[in-house]
Every structure is written in structure tokens, then in C-alpha cells.
Design a protein around this motif. Structure first.
Motif, PDB file in Angstrom:
ATOM      1  N   GLY A  98     -10.836 -10.967 -13.266  1.00 36.33           N
ATOM      2  CA  GLY A  98     -10.148 -10.170 -14.278  1.00 36.33           C
ATOM      3  C   GLY A  98     -11.094  -9.383 -15.172  1.00 36.33           C
ATOM      4  N   LEU A 102      -9.769  -4.258 -11.937  1.00 32.28           N
ATOM      5  CA  LEU A 102      -8.799  -4.268 -10.841  1.00 32.28           C
ATOM      6  C   LEU A 102      -7.394  -4.500 -11.377  1.00 32.28           C
ATOM      7  CD1 LEU A 102     -10.808  -6.538  -8.387  1.00 32.28           C
ATOM      8  CD2 LEU A 102     -10.719  -4.060  -8.422  1.00 32.28           C
ATOM      9  N   ASN A 103      -6.391  -3.962 -10.688  1.00 31.53           N
ATOM     10  CA  ASN A 103      -5.009  -4.211 -11.072  1.00 31.53           C
ATOM     11  C   ASN A 103      -4.176  -4.391  -9.812  1.00 31.53           C
ATOM     12  OD1 ASN A 103      -4.308  -1.500 -10.178  1.00 31.53           O
ATOM     13  ND2 ASN A 103      -5.372  -0.819 -12.035  1.00 31.53           N
ATOM     14  N   ASN A 104      -2.872  -4.572  -9.972  1.00 33.80           N
ATOM     15  CA  ASN A 104      -2.022  -4.862  -8.826  1.00 33.80           C
ATOM     16  C   ASN A 104      -2.099  -3.788  -7.764  1.00 33.80           C
ATOM     17  OD1 ASN A 104      -1.035  -7.310  -9.301  1.00 33.80           O
ATOM     18  ND2 ASN A 104       0.928  -6.658 -10.166  1.00 33.80           N
ATOM     19  N   GLN A 105      -2.226  -2.539  -8.196  1.00 33.93           N
ATOM     20  CA  GLN A 105      -2.237  -1.469  -7.220  1.00 33.93           C
ATOM     21  C   GLN A 105      -3.623  -1.277  -6.614  1.00 33.93           C
ATOM     22  OE1 GLN A 105       0.373  -0.312  -5.897  1.00 33.93           O
ATOM     23  NE2 GLN A 105      -1.004   0.750  -4.497  1.00 33.93           N
ATOM     24  N   ASP A 107      -6.634  -3.005  -5.891  1.00 33.84           N
ATOM     25  CA  ASP A 107      -7.237  -4.332  -5.899  1.00 33.84           C
ATOM     26  C   ASP A 107      -8.590  -4.364  -5.206  1.00 33.84           C
ATOM     27  OD1 ASP A 107      -6.105  -3.843  -3.511  1.00 33.84           O
ATOM     28  OD2 ASP A 107      -4.707  -5.520  -3.536  1.00 33.84           O
ATOM     29  N   HIS A 461      -4.507   3.940  -4.627  1.00 31.38           N
ATOM     30  CA  HIS A 461      -3.963   3.985  -5.983  1.00 31.38           C
ATOM     31  C   HIS A 461      -2.541   4.529  -6.002  1.00 31.38           C
ATOM     32  CE1 HIS A 461      -4.726   8.299  -6.152  1.00 31.38           C
ATOM     33  NE2 HIS A 461      -4.233   8.361  -7.354  1.00 31.38           N
ATOM     34  N   GLU A 468       4.815   2.107  -7.272  1.00 29.95           N
ATOM     35  CA  GLU A 468       3.584   1.344  -7.074  1.00 29.95           C
ATOM     36  C   GLU A 468       2.343   2.142  -7.468  1.00 29.95           C
ATOM     37  OE1 GLU A 468       4.663  -1.232  -3.124  1.00 29.95           O
ATOM     38  OE2 GLU A 468       4.157   0.862  -2.843  1.00 29.95           O
ATOM     39  N   GLY A 470      -0.648   3.654  -9.609  1.00 31.99           N
ATOM     40  CA  GLY A 470      -1.423   3.262 -10.786  1.00 31.99           C
ATOM     41  C   GLY A 470      -2.817   3.837 -10.675  1.00 31.99           C
TER      42      GLY A 470
END
Lengths: 528, 188
Positions: A98, A102-105, A107, A461, A468, A470
Motif C-alpha cells: 500500500g 497501486l490501486n484496484n485498476q 495494480d 488504467h 473501471e 482510474g
């Protein structure tokens, strides 16, 4: 020829402690004399008419004499960066992934970008040591050792990222097929697992190849230390410690040299082993970046799912790697005395030509991606290229389009650095000027990092559904980890120049005209 | 095999390992080696700072078996890599991946290749060590200061005392006739 003990004056001149004995004259037409276009003339591979003994004194001098005053400040800076990078990795390990952006989209971002960037850098070293060896390119002898070292250090930096990006790094051993109490085995159908095998094989084989090439040179360093030790008293490793530097050298280089004694019966097996390692390294280097590209190509993400990826990645790796070789060797030949005799303008021009060829191949691949996106008629594929990468907002406004590419700047940095800047090398004036080559190689290094960023981040992305979508924003930890690996890389390279034979002495001696056993044909000696 | 080896001693009482001579250049070294080969010596060696082109033929060396050994080990490694994947995927831990048959061999190609290359590289390096009897950190020649200069720019031929044709005077004379200089006995 020198007398026993080693000739102090020659050694001082060749390693820069005394004024150099020979200056290289620069001719406006032929540079240092090696830029001859007439194919019937073979330019010298080593300048200033150096003999075997001079080569030994020059190369061993880099190890045995103190480097210039620039060394310690530069080393302090890069090792500090390396320390910062290591702290960032430690912070990541105790906190979690974290700490990256990085994020959900998105990764996969800088971690995998850096991985592919560094592993690609390594490929030029193997190309120089293996493929140019099989092609009997004699000019490789003065750059192969440094390029192989660069390969090892780049793969060390590369291997760090897949290891730490898994989050729970203490579970990384599960990528290896080790019997365990849970009865769980790795999935051999996953390209990520192929990657584990490809990268670890690549590192091991490069290390073996590098080490084997250094055995005769370790023996030379050992023998010189022994001769000095017997001839006179020398400095000790530290005040009040009764251990002389030369006896430490004789021990360490002696153990590493394995008792090598330059016997022809040994050379026979050695040369066979060398050519076999070159022979297996050649398909290996092509396979490694092909397998790295499978990480992307076997997925169904538009922008990744592309059959052109393996050759495109390999060409890009060699391109970026040669840029890094030049980026390291051009400053080195300015900073170290007499290095210009070994790395001539001809060497630089040859490498600049390889950059031009591979850069154009990469440019062709960029174009083909667009062609196939259009030719396939696949809406997702063409949207990835046009609306995720190509179109800046101000252009789509002019064209009256609703969408534009948020990462257009990354894409256009990549195009200008990788496709446009090497085109300068069509002109002889640029490809024979160390300054111009250095500038282009730095641009290419930046461009190749952005290429991987463009491939990885812009493709994921924006997925199939707008819900979805991002963006990715790097955190300071992302940035400092990458900067830290640059520090680790340069630190290791500087230690290599300081303590290991930076040039393959026995190989360079072998390409000198004096090395020919047929002295009446020395004019053709370079053509065996 | 009952032939008794004659042991030679130096004036100081040390056992003689052999007699060494220096040569000026790769050319004279090659000519010298050819003459010694033709004189029928078998336990001798040529030392040069780099592999001199054509020296194998000049010395009459047989070609080495190292490539054969390396090839066998490399192919064996590739076979083991294949077997490992076959066992893991079909026997040890069969997992349905995209509904493909368990024994589909195509996904095993990359790892088979990589393991084959890995074994080949180890066999090439360690086979080279084994064929050359290395590591050998002690050797009589390494005690000679003149010999240590081979790693810089000297060319040396050494004929061992346990060669059946070795004779302290005749061998030395032959070395002198074929262009050798700076003779020296090497003590064991």
C-alpha cells in the motif's frame, strides 16, 4: 619489456599517476585514427601501438592504483541513493504494498515497469559477450567485461521488484518447485512462473560466463601481487595491521583464479567452454525477454495481447541496454586514463549504429501496433492506442473528439526519445561524437523506461467498462525505490571498476597484431 | 606399467619437476612447440598470456571431450526439467487451468529450455575445471618468478621430468635448438 619487479614508471603513466607518455592525436576526418571508411583497411583495435605489457599495466592499474579525486564523492552519492532505496524496500516490507500508488485498476505500475526496464538493460551485455563472440566481432573484447558486469547488476536490480511486489515477500519461495507440507506445487502454465525460471537462469548463466572470462585476468592480478610482494615491502591494508595489501590481493585473486596457469592444455578446454557458453547464452538472451513479454502477451488485456511482443521486447532490450553501456562507458573513458586507447571512437560508432538499427526496429513495432489495431477491426484494441496513448487533449479538442489520452505525454516522451533521437545517428558527425552519443543514450534510457510504463500502465488504467477507469499516481516511495535501484546499479558498477579487471586482458592481447603466430601476415591478422 | 620413473635432483637436493624455457614471440613459441611435438615429447606444456592461434595443432593436442559431456548434461537437464513439469502438472498437483488437458506439453517448453541452458552452463564451466584439474592452488611452476610473468607478456614451454624422453641435458639442448632462452629447472 619490463624487468622484475613491475615497472613503476610505466605503471604510473598508464594508470594516470604520472603524465601519460603518449597522447592521442585527433584528426578531423578519422577522429582518433579508427574512423576509416575504406573497408580494405583495418583500424587498430587498441591505439598508441600498445604491447601486451602495456595492456596489463593499464588494466591492472585501474585496480591497483588509487582512482582520481572524483571517485569518492561520486561513490558517496550513489551509495547514499542505494541506501535510500534499500530503506524504501524495508519500509515496504514492514508496511505492505500500500505504500506504493497501486490501486484496484492499476495494480502493476512502477514495480513491473522497473523490472522490465532493468532486465532489458542487461540484454546488451549478453549480446556483446555472446552474440558478438559467435559473430567473431573482435571489437567486442574491450567492452565485453564491463557490459557483462552491467548485465549482472541490472538483473540484480530487476530481480528485486518481482520479489518485493508480491506483498508477503516471505512467501516468495513458493514460486520454486520445493516439496512442502501443504502439497502445493507451482503452476507451470503461468508465464509468471516461466519468468521466474528465465530470470534466475539468466542471472546464473551470466554470472558463470562473467566469472569464467575473468579467471585468466584474476591470475594476472594474483601474479603481479605475488611479484610485488617478493620484490619489496608495500603498504598494509590499514595502519598497525600487519597485513600487506599485496598479500591480501594475492590471496583473494589467487583463490578466484583457481590456480590458473595459462597452460595451452587448459586454454583448449577454456576456449571450448567459452564458445559453448556463448552458444547457449545467445538463445537464452532471446528467450528471457520473450518470456518477459509473455507476462503481457498471454493475457487478454488490449494493448498487451499482441503476438509482436517477443521480438519487439528483445529489440527494445538490446536498444536500451546498448544505451546504458554507452552511458556508462563514455564517462568512464573520460575519467580513467588511457581508456580511450581501448575504447576507441570506432567502438562508440559501432554501438551507435546498433542503437540506430534497434531503435528503428522498435519504431517499426510501435507503428505495427497501430496498424494491427486498425486492421483487426477490434474496437477495444484501437481505443487503447488512440484514446489511451496517442491523442493529447488539445488535439482532440481541435478534431472535435470527446475523448483524449490522459497518458499522451508518456507516449510522446517514448516516441521522441526512442524513435526520433536515434535518427541523429544517420549522420556520421553525431555517431562519432562522444557528447552526442551520450546525449542520445541518456534520452534512450529515459525513453525505454517510458516505453514499459506506457505498455503497462496505459493498457490497464482503462479496462473494458468505464466504471473501471482510474489513474495511477506514484508515491514518494515508488519514486525513491526506483532512484534507489539506480544507486544500487551504479554503486555496484563503480565497485566493479575499482576491484575487478574491467577489461578482458587476455582477450585484448589476443586481438593485438603482435599476437599472430604468423608475423609475415600481420596485416591480415585481424581477419582470422 | 612397471617402468620406473627416473627421479632427477637439483644441486640443492630438490626433486626436479621439469625444465622451462622462454620464447620471444607467439611465432617462435609455435615453431618451438611444433619441433617438440615432432621430437615425441608427451608430458610438456606451452604457457602463453592468451590462447595462441593454432597452438593446439602445433602441440598435437587431441580435441577435447568437453563439448560432448556438456551436451549430454545439457540435454539431460532439459529432460529433467520436462519430467519435473510433467510430474507436477499431471501427478503431484493437477489443477484445471483454462480447461486444458493436464499433459499438454506446449506450456512446458519455456521452462524445459531454461533448465537445459542452466545445466549446459554449469557443465561447461565445471567441466572445464574438471578437465583442467582445477582448482589447483599449488603448482611447482607458480613458484618461479619468471613463470609468473607469463600472465603479463611472456611465453614459456616447460617439459616435465616424468616425460619418458626427458633427459636433463638433451632436453635442455633441444629447447635451446628450437629457440628457447633463459632455461631453468623447476623444483617440485
Amino acid at each position: 619489456m619490463s624487468s622484475i619487479p613491475p615497472d613503476e614508471i610505466t605503471s604510473g603513466r598508464l594508470s594516470g599517476a604520472l603524465r601519460p607518455d603518449r597522447a592521442i592525436a585527433i584528426d578531423p576526418r578519422t577522429g582518433d585514427g579508427t574512423l576509416i571508411d575504406d573497408p580494405s583497411l583495418r583500424p587498430a583495435l587498441v591505439l598508441s601501438n600498445r604491447g601486451f605489457h602495456d595492456i596489463t599495466e593499464t588494466v591492472c592499474g585501474y585496480v591497483e592504483q588509487r582512482p582520481g579525486g572524483w571517485w569518492l564523492p561520486v561513490f558517496g552519492l550513489v551509495s547514499t541513493l542505494a541506501g535510500v532505496g534499500t530503506l524504501m524496500i524495508l519500509y515496504l516490507l514492514v508496511t505492505g504494498v500500500g505504500v506504493w500508488g497501486l490501486n484496484n485498476q492499476v495494480d502493476w505500475a512502477w514495480d513491473i515497469t522497473n523490472f522490465v526496464f532493468w532486465i532489458g538493460i542487461g540484454h546488451a551485455g549478453t549480446l556483446i559477450s555472446a552474440i558478438l563472440c559467435l559473430l567473431k566481432q573482435k571489437w567486442r573484447t574491450s567492452i565485453n567485461r564491463a557490459a557483462e558486469a552491467m548485465t549482472i547488476f541490472a538483473v540484480i536490480c530487476a530481480g528485486t521488484f518481482p520479489g518485493i511486489h508480491v506483498g508477503r515477500v516471505w512467501m516468495i519461495w513458493m514460486v520454486f518447485p520445493i516439496p512442502n507440507a501443504n502439497g502445493i506445487w507451482p503452476n507451470f502454465r503461468s508465464p509468471l512462473l516461466w519468468d521466474v525460471f528465465a530470470v534466475s537462469t539468466y542471472f546464473t548463466v551470466s554470472l558463470l560466463f562473467w566469472y569464467m572470462g575473468m579467471i585468466p585476468d584474476f591470475a594476472t592480478l594474483r601474479d603481479r601481487a605475488v611479484l610485488r610482494m617478493r620484490a619489496a615491502s608495500g603498504p598494509t591494508v590499514a595502519p598497525f595491521i600487519n597485513l600487506r595489501q599485496d598479500s591480501l590481493r594475492a590471496w583473494i585473486y589467487g583463490v578466484l583464479a583457481m590456480g590458473w596457469r595459462f597452460s595451452t592444455r587448459h586454454w583448449q578446454n577454456y576456449e571450448k567452454a567459452y564458445i559453448m557458453l556463448a552458444g547457449v547464452s545467445t538463445p537464452l538472451v532471446l528467450s528471457v525477454h520473450s518470456i518477459v513479454s509473455f507476462d503481457f502477451a498471454t493475457s487478454i488485456v488490449p494493448g498487451w495481447h499482441t503476438t509482436i511482443f517477443p521480438p519487439y521486447f528483445v529489440a527494445g532490450a538490446i536498444f536500451g541496454g546498448f544505451a546504458m553501456v554507452l552511458g556508462l562507458m563514455i564517462p568512464a573513458r573520460e575519467l580513467y586514463p588511457n581508456m580511450k586507447e581501448l575504447i576507441t571512437l570506432r567502438h562508440l560508432e559501432n554501438m551507435a549504429k546498433i542503437i540506430l538499427v534497434t531503435g528503428s526496429m522498435v519504431g517499426f513495432a510501435y507503428f505495427m501496433e497501430f496498424f494491427i489495431a486498425w486492421y483487426s477491426g477490434n474496437q477495444y484494441e484501437s481505443d487503447v492506442f488512440v484514446y489511451n496513448r496517442l491523442l493529447p487533449p488539445f488535439i482532440s479538442e481541435v478534431l472535435g473528439l470527446e475523448r483524449s489520452a490522459p497518458y499522451w505525454w508518456a507516449y510522446w516522451i517514448m516516441i521522441s526519445c526512442n524513435v526520433l533521437s536515434p535518427q541523429l545517428f544517420w549522420f556520421k558527425r553525431f555517431r562519432t561524437s562522444p557528447m552526442a552519443i551520450f546525449a542520445v543514450s541518456m534520452a534512450v534510457t529515459v525513453g525505454m523506461w517510458f516505453e514499459r510504463f506506457v505498455i503497462i500502465v496505459t493498457s490497464i488504467h482503462r479496462a473494458f467498462l468505464p466504471g473501471e477507469w482510474g489513474m495511477f499516481f506514484p508515491t514518494p516511495v515508488d519514486i525513491l525505490t526506483f532512484v534507489g535501484t539506480i544507486g544500487i546499479f551504479i554503486t555496484l558498477f563503480m565497485l566493479f571498476l575499482r576491484f575487478l579487471p574491467a577489461f578482458a586482458m587476455s582477450e585484448i592481447k589476443n586481438v593485438l597484431p603482435q599476437a599472430s603466430p604468423h608475423p609475415h601476415h600481420t596485416a591480415h591478422a585481424g581477419q582470422h | 606399467m612397471s617402468k620406473v620413473r627416473k627421479i632427477y635432483k637439483t644441486e640443492g637436493g630438490e626433486t626436479v619437476y621439469g625444465v622451462m624455457a622462454e620464447f620471444d614471440s607467439p611465432a617462435s613459441l609455435t615453431h618451438g612447440a611444433e619441433k617438440l611435438r615432432d621430437a615425441g615429447y608427451s608430458r610438456w606444456d606451452v604457457y602463453s598470456p592468451f590462447p595462441v592461434h593454432g597452438m593446439d595443432e602445433a602441440m598435437g593436442l587431441k580435441s577435447t571431450l568437453l563439448p560432448l559431456v556438456t551436451g549430454i548434461v545439457g540435454l539431460g537437464g532439459a529432460g529433467l526439467g520436462y519430467l519435473l513439469q510433467w510430474w507436477v502438472t499431471t501427478r503431484g498437483y493437477p489443477t484445471v487451468v483454462q480447461g486444458k488437458p493436464f499433459d499438454a506439453l506446449q506450456p512446458w517448453v519455456p521452462v524445459t529450455f531454461e533448465i537445459g541452458v542452466l545445466f549446459t552452463a554449469f557443465a561447461a564451466l565445471f567441466g572445464m575445471f574438471a578437465f583442467n584439474a582445477l582448482p589447483m592452488w599449488y603448482h611447482p611452476l607458480l613458484k618461479k618468478e619468471r613463470f609468473l610473468r607469463v600472465s603479463d607478456d611472456r611465453f614459456v614451454i616447460c617439459i616435465e621430468a616424468n616425460d619418458p624422453k626427458f633427459d636433463p641435458d638433451a632436453t635442455r639442448e633441444l629447447l635451446e635448438r628450437v629457440g628457447g632462452k633463459h632455461f631453468d629447472f623447476v623444483e617440485e
